[in-house]
Scaffold this motif. Sequence first.
Motif, PDB file in Angstrom:
ATOM      1  N   UNK A  82     -32.382 -73.239  32.004  1.00 20.52           N
ATOM      2  CA  UNK A  82     -31.142 -73.833  32.222  1.00 20.52           C
ATOM      3  C   UNK A  82     -30.654 -73.753  33.939  1.00 20.52           C
ATOM      4  N   UNK A  83     -31.298 -73.284  35.038  1.00 22.57           N
ATOM      5  CA  UNK A  83     -30.971 -73.684  36.145  1.00 22.57           C
ATOM      6  C   UNK A  83     -30.960 -75.446  36.540  1.00 22.57           C
ATOM      7  N   UNK A  84     -31.906 -75.750  35.635  1.00 24.06           N
ATOM      8  CA  UNK A  84     -32.384 -77.216  36.289  1.00 24.06           C
ATOM      9  C   UNK A  84     -32.238 -78.265  35.243  1.00 24.06           C
ATOM     10  N   UNK A  85     -31.940 -77.855  34.197  1.00 23.12           N
ATOM     11  CA  UNK A  85     -31.587 -79.059  33.067  1.00 23.12           C
ATOM     12  C   UNK A  85     -30.126 -79.245  32.368  1.00 23.12           C
ATOM     13  N   UNK A  86     -29.777 -80.311  32.577  1.00 25.66           N
ATOM     14  CA  UNK A  86     -30.280 -81.463  32.715  1.00 25.66           C
ATOM     15  C   UNK A  86     -30.330 -81.737  34.430  1.00 25.66           C
ATOM     16  N   UNK A  87     -32.108 -81.835  34.746  1.00 24.03           N
ATOM     17  CA  UNK A  87     -32.318 -82.833  36.023  1.00 24.03           C
ATOM     18  C   UNK A  87     -33.883 -83.164  35.975  1.00 24.03           C
ATOM     19  N   UNK A  88     -34.743 -83.412  37.085  1.00 22.68           N
ATOM     20  CA  UNK A  88     -35.463 -83.428  37.099  1.00 22.68           C
ATOM     21  C   UNK A  88     -36.367 -83.141  37.792  1.00 22.68           C
ATOM     22  N   UNK A  89     -36.963 -82.092  36.429  1.00 22.38           N
ATOM     23  CA  UNK A  89     -37.682 -80.795  36.405  1.00 22.38           C
ATOM     24  C   UNK A  89     -38.884 -80.940  34.959  1.00 22.38           C
ATOM     25  N   UNK A  90     -40.198 -81.379  35.008  1.00 19.17           N
ATOM     26  CA  UNK A  90     -40.840 -81.321  33.250  1.00 19.17           C
ATOM     27  C   UNK A  90     -41.369 -80.259  33.773  1.00 19.17           C
ATOM     28  N   UNK A  91     -41.227 -78.863  32.621  1.00 23.77           N
ATOM     29  CA  UNK A  91     -41.361 -77.969  32.278  1.00 23.77           C
ATOM     30  C   UNK A  91     -43.011 -77.949  31.576  1.00 23.77           C
ATOM     31  N   UNK A 166     -33.478 -96.415  40.055  1.00 27.96           N
ATOM     32  CA  UNK A 166     -33.312 -95.050  39.569  1.00 27.96           C
ATOM     33  C   UNK A 166     -32.138 -94.619  40.998  1.00 27.96           C
ATOM     34  N   UNK A 167     -31.817 -93.049  40.390  1.00 24.43           N
ATOM     35  CA  UNK A 167     -31.104 -92.369  41.479  1.00 24.43           C
ATOM     36  C   UNK A 167     -31.872 -91.705  42.436  1.00 24.43           C
ATOM     37  N   UNK A 168     -33.417 -91.334  41.859  1.00 25.31           N
ATOM     38  CA  UNK A 168     -33.788 -90.285  42.775  1.00 25.31           C
ATOM     39  C   UNK A 168     -35.283 -91.367  43.400  1.00 25.31           C
ATOM     40  N   UNK A 169     -35.398 -92.095  42.836  1.00 25.02           N
ATOM     41  CA  UNK A 169     -36.082 -92.948  43.006  1.00 25.02           C
ATOM     42  C   UNK A 169     -38.111 -92.336  42.867  1.00 25.02           C
ATOM     43  N   UNK A 170     -37.537 -91.354  43.274  1.00 26.06           N
ATOM     44  CA  UNK A 170     -38.981 -90.539  42.080  1.00 26.06           C
ATOM     45  C   UNK A 170     -39.475 -89.826  41.033  1.00 26.06           C
ATOM     46  N   UNK A 171     -41.331 -89.479  40.796  1.00 20.67           N
ATOM     47  CA  UNK A 171     -41.247 -88.748  39.528  1.00 20.67           C
ATOM     48  C   UNK A 171     -40.522 -87.226  39.419  1.00 20.67           C
ATOM     49  N   UNK A 172     -40.144 -87.250  38.445  1.00 20.79           N
ATOM     50  CA  UNK A 172     -40.262 -85.417  38.553  1.00 20.79           C
ATOM     51  C   UNK A 172     -40.845 -84.304  38.583  1.00 20.79           C
ATOM     52  N   UNK A 173     -40.043 -83.523  39.583  1.00 23.31           N
ATOM     53  CA  UNK A 173     -40.930 -82.328  39.612  1.00 23.31           C
ATOM     54  C   UNK A 173     -41.508 -81.540  39.049  1.00 23.31           C
ATOM     55  N   UNK A 174     -42.635 -81.380  38.011  1.00 19.97           N
ATOM     56  CA  UNK A 174     -43.925 -80.514  37.728  1.00 19.97           C
ATOM     57  C   UNK A 174     -43.960 -79.276  37.449  1.00 19.97           C
ATOM     58  N   UNK A 188     -41.009 -82.732  43.191  1.00 20.48           N
ATOM     59  CA  UNK A 188     -40.344 -83.868  42.669  1.00 20.48           C
ATOM     60  C   UNK A 188     -38.928 -83.900  43.961  1.00 20.48           C
ATOM     61  N   UNK A 189     -38.006 -84.186  42.915  1.00 17.10           N
ATOM     62  CA  UNK A 189     -36.770 -84.156  43.587  1.00 17.10           C
ATOM     63  C   UNK A 189     -35.973 -82.505  44.018  1.00 17.10           C
ATOM     64  N   UNK A 190     -36.876 -82.326  42.922  1.00 17.15           N
ATOM     65  CA  UNK A 190     -36.661 -80.101  42.981  1.00 17.15           C
ATOM     66  C   UNK A 190     -37.577 -79.604  44.187  1.00 17.15           C
ATOM     67  N   UNK A 191     -37.095 -79.131  44.722  1.00 15.65           N
ATOM     68  CA  UNK A 191     -38.599 -78.616  46.181  1.00 15.65           C
ATOM     69  C   UNK A 191     -39.160 -76.725  45.875  1.00 15.65           C
TER      70      UNK A 191
END
Length: 202
Positions: A82-91, A166-174, A188-191
């Motif tokens: 709920x915090x990071x979707x939509x976004x660069x986070x793979x769960x 692409x906007x971030x230019x790197x793969x999602x945080x997993x 990735x983009x999420x620290x």
Amino acid sequence: MIVPLNDENLKLAASIVKNNGLIIYPTETVYGLGANPFSEEAVKKVFDVKRRKDKPIPIIVSSLDEALKLAYFSEKALKLAKKFWPGPLTLVLPRKPLTPDFLGSKELVGIRIPNNFSTLKLVKFCGGFLTGTSANISGQPAPITAEEAEKQIGKHVDLIIDGGKTFYGLSSTVVDASTDKIKILRLGPIKIEDILKVVGEI
């Protein structure tokens, strides 16, 4: 074949996916290799193109409701979604029976909702689900332009949609949220500090 990003070509890409073909498509992170995640034939093609054997193939979905059909969410996992979707986070989550084990894991599945309007539109055209792996050969850099993706695996796919760099230019945080102990598998983009604010500890 590289084509420009527009609704007509997104619908064409979706029809290819529905017929067990492969596409390359843009997201906000890197370019993805798209196939029908419920087709064993199509998923085998993805593994073959990527020359991947052991690393599971994630799924991108168009909504949290679709994600809930594929996996079991703990309280912490739901907070992250709920915090990071939509976004660069793979769960990475425990898979439900609907999710095929031929994606590479009998127990788990990786899921993401991209924060890219065109990607979400494509996924909806595909029926709400699409493979979400990067459009590269395993071990090689994940492509951030259509041309980079074409250079690596273009000859193996039916269509490439060019959405620019692409906007971030790197793969999602997993993040592995399959147990109560949250683990970061790839930054990735999420620290780390962003995740800590949501779940308290990792």
